[in-house]
Design an enzyme around this catalytic site. Structure first.
Site, PDB file in Angstrom:
ATOM      1  N   SER A   1       0.792  -1.233   0.000  1.00 33.85           N
ATOM      2  CA  SER A   1       0.000   0.000   0.000  1.00 33.85           C
ATOM      3  C   SER A   1       0.821   1.279   0.000  1.00 33.85           C
ATOM      4  CB  SER A   1      -0.959   0.011   1.196  1.00 33.85           C
ATOM      5  OG  SER A   1      -2.139  -0.685   0.876  1.00 33.85           O
TER       6      SER A   1
ATOM      7  N   LYS B   1       0.203   3.758  -2.749  1.00 32.99           N
ATOM      8  CA  LYS B   1      -0.784   4.851  -2.729  1.00 32.99           C
ATOM      9  C   LYS B   1      -0.138   6.224  -2.591  1.00 32.99           C
ATOM     10  CE  LYS B   1      -4.572   1.972  -0.963  1.00 32.99           C
ATOM     11  NZ  LYS B   1      -3.926   0.680  -0.668  1.00 32.99           N
TER      12      LYS B   1
ATOM     13  N   SER C   1      -6.012   3.520   4.034  1.00 30.04           N
ATOM     14  CA  SER C   1      -5.398   2.832   2.902  1.00 30.04           C
ATOM     15  C   SER C   1      -6.474   2.117   2.081  1.00 30.04           C
ATOM     16  CB  SER C   1      -4.342   1.828   3.374  1.00 30.04           C
ATOM     17  OG  SER C   1      -3.564   1.390   2.297  1.00 30.04           O
TER      18      SER C   1
ATOM     19  N   LYS D   1       3.280   6.478   4.976  1.00 24.20           N
ATOM     20  CA  LYS D   1       2.349   5.418   4.603  1.00 24.20           C
ATOM     21  C   LYS D   1       2.832   4.043   5.031  1.00 24.20           C
ATOM     22  CE  LYS D   1      -1.417   4.155   2.531  1.00 24.20           C
ATOM     23  NZ  LYS D   1      -1.427   3.005   3.460  1.00 24.20           N
TER      24      LYS D   1
END
Length: 447
Positions: free
Chosen positions: A73, A76, A133, A235
């Protein structure tokens, strides 16, 4: 000139995709370059890490930083980079409504859970990307900007290449499992630095600890946001094939560091390792400002296969990105690591009290150390961890240190240092070479 031309091409292509939508078959995806990356992550261990001074771009620490890894993720961040770019250029607005397609709504958890045909603002979609997320919002944003996720992923790859992400290829906007979607710790650091450099006005999305959406509070998966002083983004990521990933940034005393850890064995070990890297990085910057010639690798134990697990009962990170992909692991690549001599003063072993004279009924006293050189084999924030490392080295490499005095020094700069004191120059050099041959952190400190 060349880069300006590429940026112009990218902007035109992005605008064309956005206006043409899914009904524009004339744009051939083959026109957008993809990378052929070998070896693949299927033949590598999962762990990799890097620490970068965000102000200067200097790499303070790197471990397998260029080896291919699954970003999960953290992908992203690039999805949001392209969204920020569209916002800055006026192609979309934060108040625009995104209609969630059936494809977006059908993405596996984690997701925001908006039904197909429903709408969500660009602002809420970006908040959901940064905190929960949300895989459904990643697809929705991609489709809103480029017409399809496939086209958007091609633009992600192109933009990454322009930023210098030479080991990265994107095939989706979410980071859900796909063996073709690969990156590296260095590329993720480049991307992280780029998003805060190019769009500081939107970086606050990554700093959100939570946000409210239709009566529910959505909390950030990055647990260090509320635990580590100065941390303000970026993140987390997890799929089975990648392990637990985290790209994090923090500011202290006006200096910003970016730390990327990939392939953690658990949320807690990943978070602890990121914390250790950042603490050590800030300590190194401070000590350098005082005239000391020091590196991150000198100041902490360098793991061979991944971060050391601290005792913890924490399991999972709340970011199970969906499908499980089981890949066979094999030998890992190892990047170069420069070790420099430390300027940290150490106690003179000769100043220690002499051992008591043995009587006839007692065992012979240990041999008196022959020299004044010290071998340092790691530094830890925890005294118990330092003692564990000392015991490990004594057990595995005892012969190399038979004429030394092992010790865990008093904390200096907040770290407990594992040391073997009282060695001759030749013995210290030989012992250090033995440790380095087994990928253990080590340096020789002269008197």
């Amino acid at each position: 000139m060349f880069q300006a031309a590429r940026r112009a091409f990218f902007a035109l292509a992005l605008a064309a995709f956005a206006t043409a939508g899914v009904a524009a078959p004339g744009v051939a995806l083959a026109q957008v370059p993809y990378l052929s990356l070998k070896p693949t992550p299927a033949t590598e261990t999962k762990y990799a890490a890097i620490v970068v001074d965000a102000n200067t771009g200097e790499v303070l620490y790197a471990k397998r930083a260029d080896s291919p890894r699954y970003p999960a993720s953290i992908t992203k961040v690039m999805t949001m980079y392209l969204a920020f770019e569209a916002l800055a250029e006026g192609r979309i607005r934060s108040t625009d409504l995104i209609t969630v397609s059936s494809r977006a709504a059908s993405q596996p958890p984690t997701k925001l859970g908006v039904a197909a045909g429903d709408t969500v603002t660009v602002d809420d979609a970006l908040k959901a990307l940064a905190t929960r997320s949300a895989n459904d919002m990643a697809v929705a944003v991609a489709e809103h900007i480029a017409g399809s996720e496939q086209r958007f992923a091609a633009l992600m790859t192109l933009r990454g290449q322009e930023l210098g992400m030479t080991n990265t290829r994107f095939v989706n906007a979410s980071g859900l499992p796909d063996s073709r979607q690969v990156s590296s710790a260095r590329d993720i650091a480049i991307m992280s630095r780029a998003v805060m450099r190019d769009f500081p006005q939107y970086y606050g999305y990554f700093s959100m600890k939570s946000f409210d959406f239709r009566g529910q509070t959505i909390r950030n998966h990055n647990r260090l946001m509320g635990q580590f002083a100065g941390m303000d983004g970026l993140k987390t990521g997890y799929i089975n094939a990648s392990g637990f990933n985290l790209a994090a940034s923090a500011v202290r005393d006006g200096r910003r560091l970016i730390a990327v850890v990939l392939g953690g064995r658990s949320t807690s070990s990943r978070d602890d390792h990121v914390e250790d890297l950042l603490l050590t990085g800030f300590d190194v910057l401070k000590r350098r400002s005082l005239g000391e010639n020091i590196t991150v690798a000198q100041s902490m134990f360098e793991p061979t296969e991944g971060p050391i697990d601290r005792p913890s009962t924490a399991q999972g990170d709340g970011e199970q990105d969906g499908l499980r992909v089981v890949l066979t692991e094999g030998p890992a690549l190892r990047g170069p690591l420069t070790i420099q001599r430390s300027m940290q003063p150490v106690a003179n072993p000769a100043e220690r009290a002499a051992p008591a004279t043995p009587t006839k009924k007692t065992a012979a006293a240990p041999k008196k150390p022959k020299g004044q050189y010290v071998v340092q084999a790691g530094a830890f924030k925890s005294k118990s961890q330092a003692r564990e490392q000392l015991a490990l080295i004594k057990k595995r490499f005892g012969a190399a240190f038979r004429d030394s005095e092992p010790a865990v020094g008093d904390p200096s700069g907040g770290f407990y240092r594992v040391r073997f004191e009282g060695m001759t120059a030749d013995a210290a050099k030989s012992a250090c070479q033995t440790l380095k041959a087994k990928k253990q952190a080590c340096m020789v400190i002269a008197p």
